[in-house]
Design a protein around this motif. Sequence first.
Motif: not given
Length: 177
Positions: A3-14, A97-99, A153-161, A172-174
Amino acid sequence: KDTSTENEEKPIVILILAESLYEIENVDDLDFNKEVLPNLEQYKIVNSISPSYGGRTVSAEFEALTGLSNYYITSDDTAYTTYMYSKAPETGSIAREFLKNGYHTVAIHANSKSFYGRDSAYVCMGFDEFIGKEDMEIQDTDFLASGYAKDEVLSRYLIKTIAEAEQPTFIFGASIE
């Protein structure tokens, strides 16, 4: 149960698949008087080798997201259009896996959602959301002469998300440039 990681903040992964990006600094016998892509070098965590060259980025995308090989898929086919469709079973992927770990999963690509069957393939791989060209506000100046959307365009939507993320998110951005 740990349970040591349960309360840790999970990062946004790109994860960004940058079509046509080539690290020219890695070419032998070429010297530059300054770093060509300093931001890439600053933020890059890992390099990978693409299974495709000069197009068919969807093959590299499939391998990056699933960890599976395209080796047995003929050059006229893609895994997305041949094996992943609306009634296909769930496909193991990094998104899935992230889900399983409580993440919201988002795919972003500035082309038509149906291009290479991404609209179905992303569902099979466990993406909660897919932002395609149909969902984007794109101006005439956002396109290259080739008709494809610029990386901006991709960058704008990555930043917005990222800005709108209310929970741990895998993005995931392609690019298509």
